[in-house]
Scaffold this motif. Structure first.
Motif, PDB file in Angstrom:
ATOM      1  N   GLY A 217     -25.502 -12.460 -14.948  1.00 18.44           N
ATOM      2  CA  GLY A 217     -25.737 -13.406 -14.184  1.00 18.44           C
ATOM      3  C   GLY A 217     -23.864 -13.404 -13.724  1.00 18.44           C
ATOM      4  O   GLY A 217     -22.326 -12.971 -14.380  1.00 18.44           O
ATOM      5  N   ASP A 218     -23.744 -14.501 -12.073  1.00 21.12           N
ATOM      6  CA  ASP A 218     -22.148 -14.847 -11.849  1.00 21.12           C
ATOM      7  C   ASP A 218     -21.627 -12.992 -11.953  1.00 21.12           C
ATOM      8  O   ASP A 218     -20.389 -13.586 -11.935  1.00 21.12           O
ATOM      9  CB  ASP A 218     -21.862 -15.031 -13.101  1.00 21.12           C
ATOM     10  N   ALA A 219     -22.052 -12.043 -12.012  1.00 19.89           N
ATOM     11  CA  ALA A 219     -21.105 -10.732 -11.260  1.00 19.89           C
ATOM     12  C   ALA A 219     -20.443 -11.099  -9.516  1.00 19.89           C
ATOM     13  O   ALA A 219     -19.327 -10.449  -9.901  1.00 19.89           O
ATOM     14  CB  ALA A 219     -22.081  -9.399 -11.330  1.00 19.89           C
ATOM     15  N   ASN A 220     -20.690 -11.617  -9.009  1.00 21.59           N
ATOM     16  CA  ASN A 220     -19.939 -11.851  -8.058  1.00 21.59           C
ATOM     17  C   ASN A 220     -20.043 -10.872  -7.344  1.00 21.59           C
ATOM     18  O   ASN A 220     -18.689 -10.774  -6.109  1.00 21.59           O
ATOM     19  CB  ASN A 220     -18.655 -12.873  -8.094  1.00 21.59           C
ATOM     20  N   VAL A 221     -20.181  -9.770  -6.935  1.00 22.22           N
ATOM     21  CA  VAL A 221     -20.107  -8.443  -6.246  1.00 22.22           C
ATOM     22  C   VAL A 221     -21.028  -7.989  -6.314  1.00 22.22           C
ATOM     23  O   VAL A 221     -22.114  -7.954  -6.689  1.00 22.22           O
ATOM     24  CB  VAL A 221     -18.912  -7.557  -7.100  1.00 22.22           C
ATOM     25  N   THR A 235     -24.639   1.529 -17.965  1.00 21.10           N
ATOM     26  CA  THR A 235     -23.497   1.182 -17.573  1.00 21.10           C
ATOM     27  C   THR A 235     -23.476   0.693 -15.311  1.00 21.10           C
ATOM     28  O   THR A 235     -24.420   1.816 -15.460  1.00 21.10           O
ATOM     29  CB  THR A 235     -22.589   1.755 -17.543  1.00 21.10           C
ATOM     30  N   VAL A 236     -23.365  -0.268 -15.016  1.00 22.03           N
ATOM     31  CA  VAL A 236     -23.091  -1.151 -13.770  1.00 22.03           C
ATOM     32  C   VAL A 236     -21.912  -0.693 -13.360  1.00 22.03           C
ATOM     33  O   VAL A 236     -20.896  -1.101 -13.781  1.00 22.03           O
ATOM     34  CB  VAL A 236     -24.228  -1.726 -14.013  1.00 22.03           C
ATOM     35  N   VAL A 237     -21.511  -0.543 -12.507  1.00 19.12           N
ATOM     36  CA  VAL A 237     -20.183  -0.422 -11.266  1.00 19.12           C
ATOM     37  C   VAL A 237     -20.351  -0.383  -9.631  1.00 19.12           C
ATOM     38  O   VAL A 237     -22.421  -0.812  -9.278  1.00 19.12           O
ATOM     39  CB  VAL A 237     -19.979   1.130 -11.142  1.00 19.12           C
ATOM     40  N   GLY A 238     -19.382  -1.328  -9.674  1.00 19.32           N
ATOM     41  CA  GLY A 238     -19.472  -2.141  -8.772  1.00 19.32           C
ATOM     42  C   GLY A 238     -17.993  -2.481  -7.408  1.00 19.32           C
ATOM     43  O   GLY A 238     -17.195  -1.824  -8.288  1.00 19.32           O
ATOM     44  N   VAL A 243     -16.688  -2.692 -13.494  1.00 16.75           N
ATOM     45  CA  VAL A 243     -17.619  -2.136 -14.516  1.00 16.75           C
ATOM     46  C   VAL A 243     -18.625  -3.054 -15.812  1.00 16.75           C
ATOM     47  O   VAL A 243     -17.697  -3.808 -15.987  1.00 16.75           O
ATOM     48  CB  VAL A 243     -16.786  -1.064 -15.489  1.00 16.75           C
ATOM     49  N   PHE A 244     -19.835  -3.140 -15.751  1.00 15.89           N
ATOM     50  CA  PHE A 244     -20.505  -3.982 -16.443  1.00 15.89           C
ATOM     51  C   PHE A 244     -20.947  -2.807 -17.814  1.00 15.89           C
ATOM     52  O   PHE A 244     -22.032  -1.588 -17.483  1.00 15.89           O
ATOM     53  CB  PHE A 244     -21.291  -4.297 -16.324  1.00 15.89           C
ATOM     54  N   ARG A 245     -20.704  -3.432 -18.614  1.00 21.21           N
ATOM     55  CA  ARG A 245     -21.327  -2.208 -20.069  1.00 21.21           C
ATOM     56  C   ARG A 245     -23.050  -3.754 -20.676  1.00 21.21           C
ATOM     57  O   ARG A 245     -22.018  -4.977 -21.088  1.00 21.21           O
ATOM     58  CB  ARG A 245     -20.355  -1.931 -21.055  1.00 21.21           C
ATOM     59  N   TRP A 251     -24.080  -8.721 -21.452  1.00 19.27           N
ATOM     60  CA  TRP A 251     -23.440  -7.672 -20.123  1.00 19.27           C
ATOM     61  C   TRP A 251     -21.765  -7.775 -20.562  1.00 19.27           C
ATOM     62  O   TRP A 251     -21.415  -9.185 -20.398  1.00 19.27           O
ATOM     63  CB  TRP A 251     -23.538  -7.767 -18.865  1.00 19.27           C
ATOM     64  N   THR A 252     -20.993  -7.152 -20.779  1.00 17.27           N
ATOM     65  CA  THR A 252     -19.769  -6.951 -20.617  1.00 17.27           C
ATOM     66  C   THR A 252     -18.549  -6.712 -19.390  1.00 17.27           C
ATOM     67  O   THR A 252     -18.953  -5.741 -18.995  1.00 17.27           O
ATOM     68  CB  THR A 252     -19.176  -5.944 -22.043  1.00 17.27           C
TER      69      THR A 252
END
Length: 333
Positions: A217-221, A235-238, A243-245, A251-252
């Motif tokens: 939610g609300d990542a905006n990337v 782990t997600v990157v963009g 970086v999101f964990r 999600w952090t």
């Protein structure tokens, strides 16, 4: 980037050379060329952009533009294939290996899908499953050579999957989200893994066929890379250096600056993420530090940590990581 299962994990990218101690810069400072850099540029036989790199029992392989496949051996990088699995020059964007690292799967433009045996040199063409010729961006493979589950993600927003080694007539498909393009897919079990789309969504499966949205939610990337280690370890990157964990509950986010991050290899607090302008960030104990690199070329993928494994006890620990990118760029550590 695909995760393999049922193997012991150690750093074994054959031919990389001895590991060099890192000299990371805290935070997101500029990555200037330096003699102190833990990375060096390797000579390669192609000027085509390299989009993915994978370790195998025969050494590291990278795939890229024009269907090129290059291999890292005792005498450096050499060209293995030209033109991709069809020979038509379709660019290759994603790769993955079977559990024991014997077979390299590759996917790319115009529905290209190939299965390459790194021991025998045999190449099987599985292109255009279900007569689909969309662009395929990434592939995840689980199970042994010749009996693998294959998952292909592409621009159509669909995942094409086969539980019978990609044989003709065994493919099916599912659309996890709204139909937005799927740039990256990764599995932590034979039928359990994660995929990201360009709509800021992450999806999870535990059966390989049905998918559930789990954020973000609300990542905006835009999201470009995913590393799936468990249902509660993702782990997600963009874009925007984000970086999101995921720990199974929330999600952090971590902001590493303005460089778009294209790929991540992360396991138990350690790993790497790479992106635009030669950006390399090293994680140690969960802390990300910018590393100096000798090139400003855009990086597309990295293999490190849990991506580099000892297969059947035969691997040789000789290095930490390899990253690939624009213009045939290969950085080794």
């Amino acid at each position: 980037m695909s995760d393999r299962t049922d193997v012991s994990r150690r750093g074994v990218l054959k031919g990389i050379g001895a590991a060099v101690a890192t000299a990371g810069l805290s935070g997101v400072g500029a990555a200037a060329s330096s003699d102190d850099s833990p990375w060096h540029v390797a000579e390669t036989p192609t000027g085509n952009t390299l989009h993915d790199v994978e370790p195998t029992v025969g050494g590291a392989y990278a795939v890229g533009g024009g269907g090129v496949v290059i291999e890292q051996g005792a005498e450096g990088w050499t060209k293995t294939l030209d033109g991709g699995p069809t020979g038509n020059g379709n660019s290759l964007y994603g790769a993955a290996t079977t559990d024991e690292g014997r077979t390299l799967w590759m996917v790319g433009s115009s529905g290209a899908i190939g299965e390459y045996d790194v021991e025998t040199g045999n190449l099987n063409d599985h292109s255009a499953p279900m007569d689909v010729t969309n662009n395929f961006n990434d592939v995840a493979v689980t199970g042994p050579a010749g009996d693998a589950n294959v998952y292909v993600a592409g621009d159509s927003g669909k995942i094409y999957y086969s539980f019978e080694n990609g044989e003709t007539g065994t493919w099916d498909y599912v659309t996890p989200g709204s139909g937005a393009a799927l740039p990256a897919i990764d599995f932590h079990g034979h039928r359990a893994g994660h995929v990201v789309d360009t709509n800021g969504k992450v999806f999870a499966t535990d059966d390989g066929a049905t998918w559930e949205a789990i954020g973000i939610g609300d990542a905006n990337v835009n999201f470009y890379g995913v590393d799936s280690d468990a249902a509660d370890d993702v782990t997600v990157v963009g874009g925007g250096g984000m970086v999101f964990r995921y720990d199974g509950a929330q999600w952090t986010p971590t902001d590493l600056g303005d460089k778009s991050l294209r790929a991540v290899a992360y396991d138990d607090g350690d790993g790497y993420t790479v992106g635009g302008g030669g950006a390399v960030f090293d994680a140690t104990g969960g802390r990300w530090d910018r590393e100096q690199t000798p090139s400003g070329g855009n990086l597309k993928d990295v293999a490190a940590g849990d991506e580099m494994m000892e297969f059947d006890g035969e691997g040789i620990v000789v290095g930490d990581a390899v990253a690939v990118g624009a213009g045939g760029l290969v950085l080794e550590q």
